[in-house]
Design an enzyme around this catalytic site. Sequence first.
Site, PDB file in Angstrom:
ATOM      1  N   HIS A 105      40.450  25.635  33.984  1.00  0.00           N
ATOM      2  CA  HIS A 105      40.378  26.465  32.773  1.00  0.00           C
ATOM      3  C   HIS A 105      40.431  25.504  31.583  1.00  0.00           C
ATOM      4  O   HIS A 105      41.503  25.011  31.239  1.00  0.00           O
ATOM      5  CB  HIS A 105      41.551  27.440  32.716  1.00  0.00           C
ATOM      6  CG  HIS A 105      41.597  28.389  33.876  1.00  0.00           C
ATOM      7  ND1 HIS A 105      40.996  29.630  33.846  1.00  0.00           N
ATOM      8  CD2 HIS A 105      42.154  28.281  35.107  1.00  0.00           C
ATOM      9  CE1 HIS A 105      41.185  30.248  35.014  1.00  0.00           C
ATOM     10  NE2 HIS A 105      41.890  29.445  35.794  1.00  0.00           N
ATOM     11  N   ARG A 148      39.385  26.360  28.571  1.00  0.00           N
ATOM     12  CA  ARG A 148      39.694  27.201  27.400  1.00  0.00           C
ATOM     13  C   ARG A 148      38.642  27.171  26.300  1.00  0.00           C
ATOM     14  O   ARG A 148      38.942  27.575  25.173  1.00  0.00           O
ATOM     15  CB  ARG A 148      41.060  26.823  26.804  1.00  0.00           C
ATOM     16  CG  ARG A 148      42.234  26.854  27.790  1.00  0.00           C
ATOM     17  CD  ARG A 148      42.487  28.216  28.355  1.00  0.00           C
ATOM     18  NE  ARG A 148      43.732  28.256  29.146  1.00  0.00           N
ATOM     19  CZ  ARG A 148      43.916  29.025  30.223  1.00  0.00           C
ATOM     20  NH1 ARG A 148      42.943  29.814  30.654  1.00  0.00           N
ATOM     21  NH2 ARG A 148      45.063  29.010  30.859  1.00  0.00           N
ATOM     22  N   ASP A 179      37.995  35.663  37.675  1.00  0.00           N
ATOM     23  CA  ASP A 179      39.303  35.011  37.838  1.00  0.00           C
ATOM     24  C   ASP A 179      40.253  35.272  36.673  1.00  0.00           C
ATOM     25  O   ASP A 179      39.869  35.277  35.511  1.00  0.00           O
ATOM     26  CB  ASP A 179      39.149  33.502  38.015  1.00  0.00           C
ATOM     27  CG  ASP A 179      40.501  32.846  38.261  1.00  0.00           C
ATOM     28  OD1 ASP A 179      41.292  33.416  39.023  1.00  0.00           O
ATOM     29  OD2 ASP A 179      40.778  31.795  37.661  1.00  0.00           O
ATOM     30  N   HIS A 222      42.284  29.853  45.020  1.00  0.00           N
ATOM     31  CA  HIS A 222      43.721  29.569  45.131  1.00  0.00           C
ATOM     32  C   HIS A 222      44.459  30.436  46.152  1.00  0.00           C
ATOM     33  O   HIS A 222      45.394  31.176  45.811  1.00  0.00           O
ATOM     34  CB  HIS A 222      44.430  29.641  43.775  1.00  0.00           C
ATOM     35  CG  HIS A 222      44.024  30.774  42.864  1.00  0.00           C
ATOM     36  ND1 HIS A 222      43.941  32.073  43.292  1.00  0.00           N
ATOM     37  CD2 HIS A 222      43.691  30.784  41.561  1.00  0.00           C
ATOM     38  CE1 HIS A 222      43.568  32.825  42.277  1.00  0.00           C
ATOM     39  NE2 HIS A 222      43.404  32.068  41.222  1.00  0.00           N
ATOM     40  N   ASP A 261      43.144  24.867  39.758  1.00  0.00           N
ATOM     41  CA  ASP A 261      43.444  25.989  38.868  1.00  0.00           C
ATOM     42  C   ASP A 261      44.146  25.471  37.601  1.00  0.00           C
ATOM     43  O   ASP A 261      45.088  26.088  37.092  1.00  0.00           O
ATOM     44  CB  ASP A 261      44.291  27.055  39.579  1.00  0.00           C
ATOM     45  CG  ASP A 261      44.414  28.335  38.779  1.00  0.00           C
ATOM     46  OD1 ASP A 261      43.639  28.528  37.824  1.00  0.00           O
ATOM     47  OD2 ASP A 261      45.302  29.152  39.096  1.00  0.00           O
ATOM     48  N   HIS A 289      48.482  26.036  28.826  1.00  0.00           N
ATOM     49  CA  HIS A 289      49.012  27.017  27.864  1.00  0.00           C
ATOM     50  C   HIS A 289      49.837  26.242  26.840  1.00  0.00           C
ATOM     51  O   HIS A 289      50.575  25.333  27.209  1.00  0.00           O
ATOM     52  CB  HIS A 289      49.891  28.069  28.548  1.00  0.00           C
ATOM     53  CG  HIS A 289      49.116  28.983  29.450  1.00  0.00           C
ATOM     54  ND1 HIS A 289      48.278  29.971  28.963  1.00  0.00           N
ATOM     55  CD2 HIS A 289      49.031  29.054  30.798  1.00  0.00           C
ATOM     56  CE1 HIS A 289      47.715  30.612  29.983  1.00  0.00           C
ATOM     57  NE2 HIS A 289      48.151  30.079  31.104  1.00  0.00           N
ATOM     58  N   GLY A 301      50.240  30.001  34.874  1.00  0.00           N
ATOM     59  CA  GLY A 301      49.346  28.853  35.036  1.00  0.00           C
ATOM     60  C   GLY A 301      50.038  27.540  34.820  1.00  0.00           C
ATOM     61  O   GLY A 301      51.042  27.459  34.107  1.00  0.00           O
TER      62      GLY A 301
HETATM   63 ZN   LIG Z   1      43.006  32.964  39.471  1.00  0.00          ZN
END
Ligand SMILES: [Zn+2]
Length: 431
Positions: free
Chosen positions: A63, A65, A152, A233, A306, A310, A325
């Site tokens: 991710h 972002r 996801d 995951h 994954d 954050h 996360g």
């Molecule tokens: Zn996920």
Amino acid sequence: MSESLVISGGMLAGHAGGQPLDLMIVDGVIAEIGPQGSLAGGGQVVDATDALVMPGFVDIQVHFRTPGGEDSEDIASGAAGAALGGVTACVMMPNTIPTIDNPTLVKEVLAVGRTSHCDIYTSAAITQARAGERLVDFDSLYAAGVRIFTDDGTVVDDAGLMREALLASARLPGCVISQHAEESGMVDGGVINEGVVSARLGLKGRPREAEAVIVDRDIQLAAETNGRYHVLHMSTSLAADLVREAKASGIRVTAEVTPQHLILTEEDVERLGTSGKMNPPLRTDTDVEALRACIFDGTVDAIATDHAPHSRESKDVSLSAAPPGMLGVETMASVIWTEFVAAGLMTLDRFVALLSTQPANVAGLVSQGQQLEVGKTANIAVFDPQDEWTPDQSSLQSKSANNPWIGKRLVGRVRHTICRGQLVVADRALL
Ligand SMILES: [Zn+2]
């Protein structure tokens, strides 16, 4: 004459003989492999003495972002960390703001990725705005280069929509439908794994069975449609048993597991605080043991992180309020090396398969995860198995700090990374 780059004196994964070799790259491609010292001269040389030369790692779940969450990570910072971790390709998840659910946004994101430190690919959503109501236009997204489709962050609850998505994957070669497998009703309001720790902390749990319910349903749909299904995951022994059985029946299913689900349990959540909160949650010893077996028996195809940044402010709240996360792309190779290869539990070949070859196959990335042979695209990680280090916040590239591996002593570290023939990390520093 084209400029050449020589990786000198490393042990090449996949090459028998036990002798250090030189590997020469010209125009982005492996041009020659020869005895140590035989290829130096004429071009740039990087030292691989006492190191292992492997295909670059491939992380099929990150991710980064972009767009919409660039205060916690962006493609540049995410890819910089990836490159330092020897990762030469990342597949981004589409739960951005707005959702990556149309070809225009796919092209914009890929254009940004072209200036970054590793190859950037993106998945796209299964349903428009990940709202679970209307499917995306699979054909136009496929034409834009998307091969992985996923909502996801949330599950596709509607079996009818999932069936249609799997039918699309059956007619588009290389296309795969990836699921965040947690049944919504069962995990609604759940914070961590439903078990002894959630009971002790008085928190609503996310039951393990919520994963099995979805994986079971989706495997039946994949069998019926001949679609391709991938479990993101995977976190429980229950889902692992279902995937193992489905594979044995010839159903087109693959699965990935994260480093954290292979190493940490619900018991680590209190120590880690909100950095230990993720979805699906850290599970039990039984699950960790089962998933560890899966990376050796072929049930799990890939290790993926994954990587979910954050901001410090958003995680500096209670467990219930914090977003789920944790980070991982920069430390993936070192964590898996420490826990499995250095511990004598895993071979180099298995390590390369789980971190490079097989994830590239799942995602359909043809220029990644290749054996180190003349004529192949030069996506390469040079890894020093003796280099011990301890990740700390100031040394990592991510804009965020929700990293469960900070302070953990690790064995093995990436020395150089070559992406598409370009040296992007040299002597552990970004170029
Ligand atoms: Zn996920």
